[in-house]
Design a protein around this motif. Structure first.
Motif, mmCIF file in Angstrom:
data_model
loop_
_atom_site.group_PDB
_atom_site.id
_atom_site.type_symbol
_atom_site.label_atom_id
_atom_site.label_comp_id
_atom_site.label_asym_id
_atom_site.label_seq_id
_atom_site.Cartn_x
_atom_site.Cartn_y
_atom_site.Cartn_z
ATOM 1 N N SER A 44 44.938 35.332 49.644
ATOM 2 C CA SER A 44 45.528 35.292 48.332
ATOM 3 C C SER A 44 44.714 34.896 47.338
ATOM 4 O O SER A 44 43.595 33.970 47.861
ATOM 5 N N GLY A 45 45.109 34.646 45.966
ATOM 6 C CA GLY A 45 44.263 34.014 45.003
ATOM 7 C C GLY A 45 43.423 34.986 44.128
ATOM 8 O O GLY A 45 43.713 36.253 44.145
ATOM 9 N N SER A 46 42.807 34.446 43.347
ATOM 10 C CA SER A 46 42.071 35.132 42.300
ATOM 11 C C SER A 46 41.040 36.151 42.909
ATOM 12 O O SER A 46 40.881 37.486 42.301
ATOM 13 N N HIS A 47 40.442 36.024 44.064
ATOM 14 C CA HIS A 47 39.291 36.892 44.508
ATOM 15 C C HIS A 47 40.098 38.070 45.046
ATOM 16 O O HIS A 47 39.539 39.266 45.070
ATOM 17 N N ARG A 48 41.269 38.087 45.731
ATOM 18 C CA ARG A 48 42.104 39.012 46.213
ATOM 19 C C ARG A 48 42.455 40.077 45.012
ATOM 20 O O ARG A 48 42.506 40.968 45.098
ATOM 21 N N ASP A 49 43.073 39.249 44.009
ATOM 22 C CA ASP A 49 43.550 39.875 42.612
ATOM 23 C C ASP A 49 42.224 40.804 42.091
ATOM 24 O O ASP A 49 42.623 41.880 41.711
ATOM 25 N N LEU A 50 41.109 40.110 42.199
ATOM 26 C CA LEU A 50 40.042 40.681 41.484
ATOM 27 C C LEU A 50 39.631 42.031 42.267
ATOM 28 O O LEU A 50 39.231 43.068 41.919
ATOM 29 N N ARG A 51 39.676 41.997 43.479
ATOM 30 C CA ARG A 51 39.310 43.218 44.414
ATOM 31 C C ARG A 51 40.371 44.230 44.486
ATOM 32 O O ARG A 51 40.074 45.404 44.233
ATOM 33 N N ARG A 52 41.575 43.982 44.139
ATOM 34 C CA ARG A 52 42.604 44.785 43.916
ATOM 35 C C ARG A 52 42.551 45.342 42.537
ATOM 36 O O ARG A 52 42.713 46.787 42.519
ATOM 37 N N LEU A 53 42.053 44.797 41.683
ATOM 38 C CA LEU A 53 41.878 45.309 40.443
ATOM 39 C C LEU A 53 40.725 46.389 40.501
ATOM 40 O O LEU A 53 40.691 47.375 39.838
ATOM 41 N N ARG A 54 39.551 45.818 40.945
ATOM 42 C CA ARG A 54 38.449 46.980 40.992
ATOM 43 C C ARG A 54 38.780 48.016 41.781
ATOM 44 O O ARG A 54 38.365 48.954 41.414
ATOM 45 N N ARG A 55 39.599 48.049 42.931
ATOM 46 C CA ARG A 55 39.982 48.999 43.642
ATOM 47 C C ARG A 55 41.004 50.041 43.056
ATOM 48 O O ARG A 55 40.670 51.497 42.958
ATOM 49 N N ALA A 56 41.653 49.630 42.027
ATOM 50 C CA ALA A 56 42.519 50.417 41.263
ATOM 51 C C ALA A 56 41.767 50.955 40.081
ATOM 52 O O ALA A 56 42.040 52.190 39.858
ATOM 53 N N TYR A 122 49.267 50.826 37.133
ATOM 54 C CA TYR A 122 48.547 50.033 38.079
ATOM 55 C C TYR A 122 47.659 49.031 37.656
ATOM 56 O O TYR A 122 47.793 47.614 38.237
ATOM 57 N N VAL A 123 46.949 49.559 36.574
ATOM 58 C CA VAL A 123 45.747 48.593 36.562
ATOM 59 C C VAL A 123 46.011 47.387 35.345
ATOM 60 O O VAL A 123 45.557 46.344 35.661
ATOM 61 N N ASP A 124 46.871 47.709 34.489
ATOM 62 C CA ASP A 124 47.082 46.786 33.425
ATOM 63 C C ASP A 124 47.937 45.447 34.155
ATOM 64 O O ASP A 124 47.776 44.585 33.741
ATOM 65 N N PRO A 125 48.753 45.637 34.872
ATOM 66 C CA PRO A 125 49.541 44.500 35.678
ATOM 67 C C PRO A 125 48.657 43.605 36.362
ATOM 68 O O PRO A 125 48.814 42.321 36.266
ATOM 69 N N LEU A 126 47.881 44.354 37.270
ATOM 70 C CA LEU A 126 46.600 43.651 37.853
ATOM 71 C C LEU A 126 45.812 42.729 36.988
ATOM 72 O O LEU A 126 45.402 41.604 37.118
ATOM 73 N N ALA A 127 45.413 43.509 35.775
ATOM 74 C CA ALA A 127 44.581 42.687 34.942
ATOM 75 C C ALA A 127 45.200 41.522 34.262
ATOM 76 O O ALA A 127 44.633 40.646 33.931
ATOM 77 N N ARG A 128 46.493 41.801 33.966
ATOM 78 C CA ARG A 128 47.383 40.644 33.431
ATOM 79 C C ARG A 128 47.544 39.491 34.242
ATOM 80 O O ARG A 128 47.445 38.442 33.813
ATOM 81 N N ARG A 129 47.668 39.827 35.523
ATOM 82 C CA ARG A 129 47.677 38.817 36.548
ATOM 83 C C ARG A 129 46.407 37.969 36.661
ATOM 84 O O ARG A 129 46.353 36.720 36.785
ATOM 85 N N VAL A 130 45.437 38.893 36.613
ATOM 86 C CA VAL A 130 44.050 37.849 36.744
ATOM 87 C C VAL A 130 43.729 37.243 35.601
ATOM 88 O O VAL A 130 43.225 35.887 35.571
ATOM 89 N N HIS A 131 44.018 37.731 34.612
ATOM 90 C CA HIS A 131 44.072 37.070 33.357
ATOM 91 C C HIS A 131 44.782 35.733 33.147
ATOM 92 O O HIS A 131 44.410 34.546 32.445
#
Length: 144
Positions: A44-56, A122-131
């Protein structure tokens, strides 16, 4: 007249390169090897969220690109491989090739709408979470 240009460009010192092993300083030889622990990916953490964001984002680009370019490739393939199909009249009196060419515009718009939909879904919720995540590394003050 000499063509030797070595006097114009003298040899530069390269640190860490020594003429022989005997000339290597004592501090440059490894005394003992320390093994660093193997780093695993955090679950978990920001790296996981960034990987998911890149994948999306990659998935989103691929789907929209294949939708638009796939239709265009089918149109070009039919034009080259089956010209008799493209010259046949379609319902409405237009040649099939012209009808398929006119349908390219709505297909492109459909790809854009698909891109927008997947971005919002899919992408915007992940971007908001990372932000929203706090930055784990504090920003440095600019040096004067």
């Amino acid at each position: 007249m000499s063509t030797d240009s070595s006097d114009l460009y003298p040899a530069r010192h390269r640190p860490g390169r020594h003429a022989s092993p005997a000339a290597t300083p004592q501090w440059a030889t490894p005394q003992e090897q320390t093994h660093l622990p193997h780093r695993t990916r955090p679950l978990s953490g920001s790296h996981r969220d960034l990987r998911r964001l890149r994948r999306a984002c990659r998935w989103q680009r691929r789907v929209a690109t294949f939708a638009a370019l796939g239709y265009f490739a089918v149109f070009l393939t039919l034009t080259v491989e089956a010209p008799s199909v493209m010259t046949r009249l379609a319902p409405g009196g237009l040649p099939t090739g012209l009808l398929l060419a006119l349908v390219q515009l709505p297909v492109t718009w459909l790809a854009v709408l698909l891109y927008e939909y997947t971005a919002r879904r899919y992408v915007d919720p992940l971007a908001r979470r990372v932000h929203r995540r706090p930055d784990p590394v504090p920003h440095e003050e600019p040096r004067s």
